[in-house]
Design a protein around this motif. Structure first.
Motif, PDB file in Angstrom:
ATOM      1  N   GLU A  25      16.710 -32.200  46.307  1.00  0.00           N
ATOM      2  CA  GLU A  25      16.284 -32.256  44.908  1.00  0.00           C
ATOM      3  C   GLU A  25      15.941 -30.882  44.325  1.00  0.00           C
ATOM      4  O   GLU A  25      15.190 -30.774  43.374  1.00  0.00           O
ATOM      5  CB  GLU A  25      15.124 -33.240  44.748  1.00  0.00           C
ATOM      6  N   ASP A  26      16.507 -29.844  44.893  1.00  0.00           N
ATOM      7  CA  ASP A  26      16.313 -28.481  44.396  1.00  0.00           C
ATOM      8  C   ASP A  26      17.558 -28.092  43.596  1.00  0.00           C
ATOM      9  O   ASP A  26      18.579 -27.697  44.166  1.00  0.00           O
ATOM     10  CB  ASP A  26      16.093 -27.523  45.569  1.00  0.00           C
ATOM     11  N   GLU A  27      17.476 -28.222  42.288  1.00  0.00           N
ATOM     12  CA  GLU A  27      18.616 -27.947  41.414  1.00  0.00           C
ATOM     13  C   GLU A  27      19.071 -26.488  41.505  1.00  0.00           C
ATOM     14  O   GLU A  27      20.228 -26.179  41.236  1.00  0.00           O
ATOM     15  CB  GLU A  27      18.274 -28.301  39.957  1.00  0.00           C
ATOM     16  N   ALA A  28      18.183 -25.590  41.894  1.00  0.00           N
ATOM     17  CA  ALA A  28      18.544 -24.171  42.023  1.00  0.00           C
ATOM     18  C   ALA A  28      19.625 -23.984  43.084  1.00  0.00           C
ATOM     19  O   ALA A  28      20.519 -23.152  42.913  1.00  0.00           O
ATOM     20  CB  ALA A  28      17.319 -23.325  42.351  1.00  0.00           C
ATOM     21  N   VAL A  29      19.571 -24.767  44.152  1.00  0.00           N
ATOM     22  CA  VAL A  29      20.583 -24.684  45.201  1.00  0.00           C
ATOM     23  C   VAL A  29      21.942 -25.077  44.637  1.00  0.00           C
ATOM     24  O   VAL A  29      22.952 -24.413  44.890  1.00  0.00           O
ATOM     25  CB  VAL A  29      20.209 -25.596  46.399  1.00  0.00           C
ATOM     26  N   LEU A  30      21.962 -26.144  43.856  1.00  0.00           N
ATOM     27  CA  LEU A  30      23.207 -26.604  43.241  1.00  0.00           C
ATOM     28  C   LEU A  30      23.759 -25.554  42.282  1.00  0.00           C
ATOM     29  O   LEU A  30      24.963 -25.281  42.275  1.00  0.00           O
ATOM     30  CB  LEU A  30      22.980 -27.935  42.523  1.00  0.00           C
ATOM     31  N   GLU A  31      22.895 -24.937  41.497  1.00  0.00           N
ATOM     32  CA  GLU A  31      23.328 -23.897  40.560  1.00  0.00           C
ATOM     33  C   GLU A  31      23.913 -22.689  41.294  1.00  0.00           C
ATOM     34  O   GLU A  31      24.915 -22.118  40.854  1.00  0.00           O
ATOM     35  CB  GLU A  31      22.168 -23.459  39.671  1.00  0.00           C
ATOM     36  N   ILE A  32      23.311 -22.307  42.400  1.00  0.00           N
ATOM     37  CA  ILE A  32      23.825 -21.183  43.197  1.00  0.00           C
ATOM     38  C   ILE A  32      25.219 -21.520  43.718  1.00  0.00           C
ATOM     39  O   ILE A  32      26.137 -20.692  43.638  1.00  0.00           O
ATOM     40  CB  ILE A  32      22.863 -20.840  44.358  1.00  0.00           C
ATOM     41  N   CYS A  33      25.395 -22.729  44.226  1.00  0.00           N
ATOM     42  CA  CYS A  33      26.706 -23.147  44.748  1.00  0.00           C
ATOM     43  C   CYS A  33      27.744 -23.235  43.635  1.00  0.00           C
ATOM     44  O   CYS A  33      28.911 -22.891  43.844  1.00  0.00           O
ATOM     45  CB  CYS A  33      26.587 -24.463  45.498  1.00  0.00           C
ATOM     46  N   GLU A  34      27.339 -23.676  42.446  1.00  0.00           N
ATOM     47  CA  GLU A  34      28.250 -23.708  41.298  1.00  0.00           C
ATOM     48  C   GLU A  34      28.694 -22.292  40.931  1.00  0.00           C
ATOM     49  O   GLU A  34      29.880 -22.045  40.695  1.00  0.00           O
ATOM     50  CB  GLU A  34      27.574 -24.361  40.091  1.00  0.00           C
ATOM     51  N   ASP A  35      27.734 -21.372  40.881  1.00  0.00           N
ATOM     52  CA  ASP A  35      28.059 -19.976  40.558  1.00  0.00           C
ATOM     53  C   ASP A  35      29.013 -19.385  41.590  1.00  0.00           C
ATOM     54  O   ASP A  35      29.966 -18.679  41.239  1.00  0.00           O
ATOM     55  CB  ASP A  35      26.789 -19.127  40.469  1.00  0.00           C
ATOM     56  N   GLN A  36      28.775 -19.684  42.862  1.00  0.00           N
ATOM     57  CA  GLN A  36      29.659 -19.190  43.920  1.00  0.00           C
ATOM     58  C   GLN A  36      31.065 -19.749  43.760  1.00  0.00           C
ATOM     59  O   GLN A  36      32.050 -19.014  43.897  1.00  0.00           O
ATOM     60  CB  GLN A  36      29.106 -19.577  45.297  1.00  0.00           C
ATOM     61  N   ALA A  37      31.169 -21.032  43.464  1.00  0.00           N
ATOM     62  CA  ALA A  37      32.480 -21.669  43.300  1.00  0.00           C
ATOM     63  C   ALA A  37      33.236 -21.067  42.121  1.00  0.00           C
ATOM     64  O   ALA A  37      34.436 -20.774  42.222  1.00  0.00           O
ATOM     65  CB  ALA A  37      32.317 -23.172  43.115  1.00  0.00           C
ATOM     66  N   GLU A  39      32.815 -18.080  40.705  1.00  0.00           N
ATOM     67  CA  GLU A  39      33.214 -16.705  41.006  1.00  0.00           C
ATOM     68  C   GLU A  39      34.404 -16.688  41.967  1.00  0.00           C
ATOM     69  O   GLU A  39      35.308 -15.859  41.828  1.00  0.00           O
ATOM     70  CB  GLU A  39      32.044 -15.913  41.584  1.00  0.00           C
ATOM     71  N   GLN A  40      34.408 -17.598  42.918  1.00  0.00           N
ATOM     72  CA  GLN A  40      35.530 -17.705  43.853  1.00  0.00           C
ATOM     73  C   GLN A  40      36.807 -18.056  43.087  1.00  0.00           C
ATOM     74  O   GLN A  40      37.862 -17.471  43.331  1.00  0.00           O
ATOM     75  CB  GLN A  40      35.199 -18.779  44.890  1.00  0.00           C
ATOM     76  N   MET A  41      36.719 -18.977  42.147  1.00  0.00           N
ATOM     77  CA  MET A  41      37.887 -19.371  41.365  1.00  0.00           C
ATOM     78  C   MET A  41      38.357 -18.223  40.459  1.00  0.00           C
ATOM     79  O   MET A  41      39.558 -18.011  40.306  1.00  0.00           O
ATOM     80  CB  MET A  41      37.574 -20.611  40.527  1.00  0.00           C
ATOM     81  N   TYR A  44      40.839 -15.752  41.898  1.00  0.00           N
ATOM     82  CA  TYR A  44      42.235 -16.181  41.980  1.00  0.00           C
ATOM     83  C   TYR A  44      42.871 -16.331  40.596  1.00  0.00           C
ATOM     84  O   TYR A  44      44.042 -16.030  40.417  1.00  0.00           O
ATOM     85  CB  TYR A  44      42.344 -17.523  42.721  1.00  0.00           C
ATOM     86  N   LEU A  45      42.113 -16.828  39.635  1.00  0.00           N
ATOM     87  CA  LEU A  45      42.670 -17.123  38.314  1.00  0.00           C
ATOM     88  C   LEU A  45      42.704 -15.915  37.389  1.00  0.00           C
ATOM     89  O   LEU A  45      43.478 -15.883  36.439  1.00  0.00           O
ATOM     90  CB  LEU A  45      41.849 -18.236  37.637  1.00  0.00           C
ATOM     91  N   GLY A  46      41.867 -14.929  37.672  1.00  0.00           N
ATOM     92  CA  GLY A  46      41.668 -13.808  36.756  1.00  0.00           C
ATOM     93  C   GLY A  46      42.870 -12.919  36.504  1.00  0.00           C
ATOM     94  O   GLY A  46      42.893 -12.186  35.521  1.00  0.00           O
ATOM     95  N   THR A  47      43.875 -12.959  37.370  1.00  0.00           N
ATOM     96  CA  THR A  47      45.047 -12.110  37.148  1.00  0.00           C
ATOM     97  C   THR A  47      45.964 -12.679  36.073  1.00  0.00           C
ATOM     98  O   THR A  47      46.730 -11.940  35.473  1.00  0.00           O
ATOM     99  CB  THR A  47      45.861 -11.933  38.443  1.00  0.00           C
ATOM    100  N   ARG A  48      45.889 -13.988  35.825  1.00  0.00           N
ATOM    101  CA  ARG A  48      46.794 -14.639  34.869  1.00  0.00           C
ATOM    102  C   ARG A  48      46.101 -15.309  33.695  1.00  0.00           C
ATOM    103  O   ARG A  48      46.705 -15.468  32.634  1.00  0.00           O
ATOM    104  CB  ARG A  48      47.620 -15.706  35.578  1.00  0.00           C
ATOM    105  N   TYR A  49      44.866 -15.733  33.909  1.00  0.00           N
ATOM    106  CA  TYR A  49      44.186 -16.554  32.910  1.00  0.00           C
ATOM    107  C   TYR A  49      42.898 -15.909  32.427  1.00  0.00           C
ATOM    108  O   TYR A  49      42.269 -15.145  33.147  1.00  0.00           O
ATOM    109  CB  TYR A  49      43.903 -17.948  33.482  1.00  0.00           C
TER     110      TYR A  49
END
Length: 141
Positions: A25-37, A39-41, A44-49
């Motif tokens: 129930e720690d929303e901060a953990v979810l937000e960190i994982c969202e930010d990581q995902a 940035e990871q995307m 890969y996408l930044g060269t074209r989109y």
């Protein structure tokens, strides 16, 4: 903090009580994982989109395919926090599929319908290999 993914977006992929028990129930953990995902995307996408436009979209303006893979990658990172012996093979498969898709997009084997693309000149500059030549010389008179 990522605002691209809404809490209700997870309902189609994981039961709310399971997600809350993993993040304790720690929303901060979810937000960190969202930010990581995200940035990871972007890597890969930044060269074209135009990632700024893609990930600043809200509600129905978001690309459903990108959102689906962002959730899959986020949930993989979230589930990695949990006991490794109980790690779901389903989550790993969804993550691997998302990564293969991102690699295909990066290699220009796959396109993303309706995603805001960068201008062709920028895409050309971002290409990993470029073949160029000097202008043709005229040697006849």
């Amino acid at each position: 903090m990522a605002e691209f993914i809404n809490p209700e977006d997870y309902d189609a992929s994981i039961h709310r009580e399971i997600l809350e028990s993993i993040i304790r129930e720690d929303e901060a953990v979810l937000e960190i994982c969202e930010d990581q995902a995200i940035e990871q995307m972007k890597s890969y996408l930044g060269t074209r989109y135009d990632c700024r436009k893609i990930f600043s979209a809200r509600g129905k303006e978001r690309n459903a395919l990108i959102l689906m893979f962002a959730i899959d990658i986020t949930l993989y990172h979230v589930c990695s926090i949990h006991n490794p012996q109980k790690f779901s093979s389903f989550r790993k498969e969804r993550y691997e599929r998302a990564m293969e898709w991102l690699k295909g997009v990066s290699r220009m084997e796959i396109g993303i319908p309706e995603a805001p693309a960068l201008d062709s000149e920028t895409v050309q500059r971002n290409m990993p290999t470029q073949i160029r030549s000097n202008p043709k010389r005229v040697t006849h008179r």
